[in-house]
Design an enzyme around this catalytic site. Structure first.
Site, PDB file in Angstrom:
ATOM      1  N   ARG B  53       0.803  -1.214   0.000  1.00 37.29           N
ATOM      2  CA  ARG B  53       0.000   0.000   0.000  1.00 37.29           C
ATOM      3  C   ARG B  53       0.836   1.263   0.000  1.00 37.29           C
ATOM      4  O   ARG B  53       0.719   2.119  -0.876  1.00 37.29           O
ATOM      5  CB  ARG B  53      -0.897  -0.010   1.232  1.00 37.29           C
ATOM      6  CG  ARG B  53      -2.218   0.603   1.003  1.00 37.29           C
ATOM      7  CD  ARG B  53      -3.029  -0.233   0.045  1.00 37.29           C
ATOM      8  NE  ARG B  53      -3.280  -1.573   0.557  1.00 37.29           N
ATOM      9  CZ  ARG B  53      -4.215  -1.856   1.454  1.00 37.29           C
ATOM     10  NH1 ARG B  53      -5.001  -0.930   1.934  1.00 37.29           N
ATOM     11  NH2 ARG B  53      -4.409  -3.087   1.853  1.00 37.29           N
ATOM     12  N   THR B  54       1.703   1.380   0.990  1.00 30.02           N
ATOM     13  CA  THR B  54       2.520   2.580   1.115  1.00 30.02           C
ATOM     14  C   THR B  54       3.431   2.715  -0.100  1.00 30.02           C
ATOM     15  O   THR B  54       3.636   3.800  -0.632  1.00 30.02           O
ATOM     16  CB  THR B  54       3.350   2.517   2.416  1.00 30.02           C
ATOM     17  OG1 THR B  54       2.456   2.345   3.506  1.00 30.02           O
ATOM     18  CG2 THR B  54       4.154   3.782   2.626  1.00 30.02           C
ATOM     19  N   LYS B  82      22.190 -11.672   1.778  1.00 25.93           N
ATOM     20  CA  LYS B  82      23.624 -11.952   1.850  1.00 25.93           C
ATOM     21  C   LYS B  82      24.256 -11.265   3.049  1.00 25.93           C
ATOM     22  O   LYS B  82      25.466 -11.309   3.221  1.00 25.93           O
ATOM     23  CB  LYS B  82      24.318 -11.496   0.559  1.00 25.93           C
ATOM     24  CG  LYS B  82      23.787 -12.176  -0.677  1.00 25.93           C
ATOM     25  CD  LYS B  82      24.551 -11.711  -1.918  1.00 25.93           C
ATOM     26  CE  LYS B  82      23.815 -12.117  -3.188  1.00 25.93           C
ATOM     27  NZ  LYS B  82      23.462 -10.937  -3.990  1.00 25.93           N
ATOM     28  N   ARG B 103      11.393   1.756   4.181  1.00 29.73           N
ATOM     29  CA  ARG B 103      10.577   1.052   5.174  1.00 29.73           C
ATOM     30  C   ARG B 103      11.462  -0.046   5.736  1.00 29.73           C
ATOM     31  O   ARG B 103      12.058  -0.809   4.974  1.00 29.73           O
ATOM     32  CB  ARG B 103       9.350   0.459   4.486  1.00 29.73           C
ATOM     33  CG  ARG B 103       8.653  -0.691   5.234  1.00 29.73           C
ATOM     34  CD  ARG B 103       7.900  -0.267   6.463  1.00 29.73           C
ATOM     35  NE  ARG B 103       6.843   0.677   6.196  1.00 29.73           N
ATOM     36  CZ  ARG B 103       5.555   0.351   6.043  1.00 29.73           C
ATOM     37  NH1 ARG B 103       5.172  -0.900   6.094  1.00 29.73           N
ATOM     38  NH2 ARG B 103       4.668   1.295   5.830  1.00 29.73           N
ATOM     39  N   HIS B 131       6.025   6.946  11.424  1.00 33.70           N
ATOM     40  CA  HIS B 131       5.532   6.815  10.054  1.00 33.70           C
ATOM     41  C   HIS B 131       5.010   8.191   9.627  1.00 33.70           C
ATOM     42  O   HIS B 131       3.808   8.397   9.495  1.00 33.70           O
ATOM     43  CB  HIS B 131       4.430   5.751  10.007  1.00 33.70           C
ATOM     44  CG  HIS B 131       4.078   5.279   8.631  1.00 33.70           C
ATOM     45  ND1 HIS B 131       4.631   5.807   7.480  1.00 33.70           N
ATOM     46  CD2 HIS B 131       3.214   4.310   8.219  1.00 33.70           C
ATOM     47  CE1 HIS B 131       4.122   5.199   6.423  1.00 33.70           C
ATOM     48  NE2 HIS B 131       3.261   4.284   6.850  1.00 33.70           N
TER      49      HIS B 131
END
Ligand SMILES: [Zn+2]
Lengths: 155, 301
Positions: B53-54, B82, B103, B131
């Site tokens: 969504r974001t 890795k 994020r 956020h």
């Protein structure tokens, strides 16, 4: 408690630093903060749980041949806010000061939040801003108030 | 707006927030006017947690400004597997993009990233931290619906780990807003957010029960309570039921009450609410694009 009794417990030093009025029980943490583990050149004397009119009990740390830097003194203030720093030259105290709380502490404390980026495998040092009654992680903003000494991360 | 990065809502003054919301409204009214404004600009998307969504919202925003994205893709397919540090990843990707959107599951990740790169970093969620872009669209939605002056808002659900809650609560202290926090004891506000609210002198109260405060609310902001926060299924179900909203719950609410939710929801807001005038959450989600357009436009100009 007279001055003479002090002399019996911890002898005078010629050149170096005497950290007095350390919170009782924290002398070894003070040494840890200063990076003193016995492997260096300095002669170190420690007195713990010395009766003291001012705070009940106190610790005293004497480091010969080394004058503490301001940064070192700043960090001490977090665990020993009542400490006094005496710089000694030729058996005389040439400078006596109380510790000042720094505005930030870098690389000394570890963040208590296991999910903080500073606790991850990243090439950064921990960083805390200093509040009136604690410190705050610059990354995750967690506030640490008690048990500061448990989060000291040296060596 | 004088910021190199967008890391936390605390960095914004009231004036800066209002200017951004004004700009978002301008763009919303006439998106065509900015269609080529950032032609050739590339936004680097680094999503270390799934959040379709974001991510889509940022992608839509930069494309509507004439730019494009370079996307790290799902974490499993990247160098993270890795064992590369985030500090290395962002220093590589900054060479591909004009700004980075991050994020990440660790608190403080965006702040750390910002210390390693010279392009703007936008925090799109850092663990249980902040956020800020969600908050800007929340504020935009609140302002459009009831204004940001002399209102009472209830914030309910997982207040401890909910980053949207932390960002929103701190931003609301800039406005003339009374805040009520409603959660089970175990999911109440973290000490650091409580500290900031206290320092700001905000009008704040905490509750474990919605009903007594519901009638005074202009806005009720509901967040998801996650199953993994509870030791067993029964306890979770009991709490989730208690902090959910159905038609019955709303019988004592003001007729004009707006219900918001950062979505996705599970059971916190019953589908029967969707068709009522209380439901504001889909409009809220749509506002993400113009608000992120305004933010990116400001940051990249
Ligand atoms: Zn931290």
């Amino acid at each position: 408690m007279s001055q003479d009794d002090h002399q019996l417990r911890v002898s005078k030093i010629r050149d170096g630093t005497v950290i007095d009025h350390v919170t009782a029980g924290h002398a070894l943490t003070v040494l840890a903060i200063l990076g003193i583990d016995g492997s260096g050149e300095e002669t170190v004397s420690v007195a713990m749980n010395v009766p003291s009119g001012e705070t009940g009990h106190k610790d005293i740390v004497k480091v010969e041949g080394r004058e503490l830097s301001q940064d070192e003194v700043d960090v001490l203030s977090l665990i020993a806010p009542a400490a006094t720093i005496n710089i000694v030259r030729e058996y005389e105290v040439v400078e006596k000061s109380r510790v000042d709380r720094p505005t930030a502490v870098v690389g000394v404390l570890s963040c208590p939040n296991a999910n903080c980026i500073s606790a991850a495998r990243e090439p950064i040092e921990s960083r805390f801003s200093v509040l009136a009654d604690g410190v705050r992680c610059a990354y995750c903003e967690t506030i640490l108030r008690e048990d500061l000494a448990d989060h000291i991360d040296v060596g | 707006m004088q910021h190199d990065h967008v890391l936390s809502t605390k960095q914004f003054s009231r004036g800066e927030i209002e200017a951004l919301l004004d700009r978002a409204a301008e763009i919303d009214a006439d998106p065509g006017a900015v269609a080529d404004r950032h032609a050739g600009t590339l936004l680097g998307l680094l999503f270390f947690e799934p959040s379709t969504r974001t991510k889509m919202s940022f992608e839509a925003a930069i494309k509507r400004l004439g730019g494009n994205v370079v996307d790290m893709g799902p974490v499993g397919a990247s160098s993270v597997e890795k064992g590369e540090t985030l500090a290395d990843t962002v220093r590589v990707v900054e060479g591909y993009a004009d700004a980075l959107v991050l994020r990440h599951p660790s608190e403080g990740a965006a702040r750390m990233a910002s210390e390693f790169v010279s392009v703007p970093v936008v925090n799109a969620g850092d663990g249980a931290g902040q956020h800020p872009t969600q908050t800007l669209l929340d504020l935009y939605t609140i302002r459009e619906r009831v204004g940001l002056t002399d209102i009472t808002i209830g914030i309910m659900g997982d207040l401890k780990y909910g980053r949207t809650v932390h960002s929103l609560a701190e931003a609301l202290t800039r406005f003339d807003v009374s805040q009520h926090f409603i959660s089970p004891e175990s999911l109440s506000l973290p000490a650091n957010v409580r500290y900031d609210l206290h320092e700001s002198g905000a009008r704040v109260r905490e509750h474990t029960d919605l009903e007594p405060v519901l009638p005074e609310l202009d806005v009720l902001y509901v967040t998801r309570i996650q199953r993994e926060r509870f030791p067993d299924e029964n306890e979770y179900r009991a709490v989730a039921g208690e902090f959910g909203i159905g038609r019955k719950t709303l019988s004592v609410a003001d007729d004009d009450l707006a219900i918001m939710h950062p979505l996705p929801r599970v059971d916190e807001v019953a589908p029967q609410i969707d068709s009522t005038s209380h439901a504001q959450y889909f409009e809220q989600a749509h506002n993400g694009v113009p608000v992120r357009m305004a933010l990116l436009d400001t940051l990249l100009s």
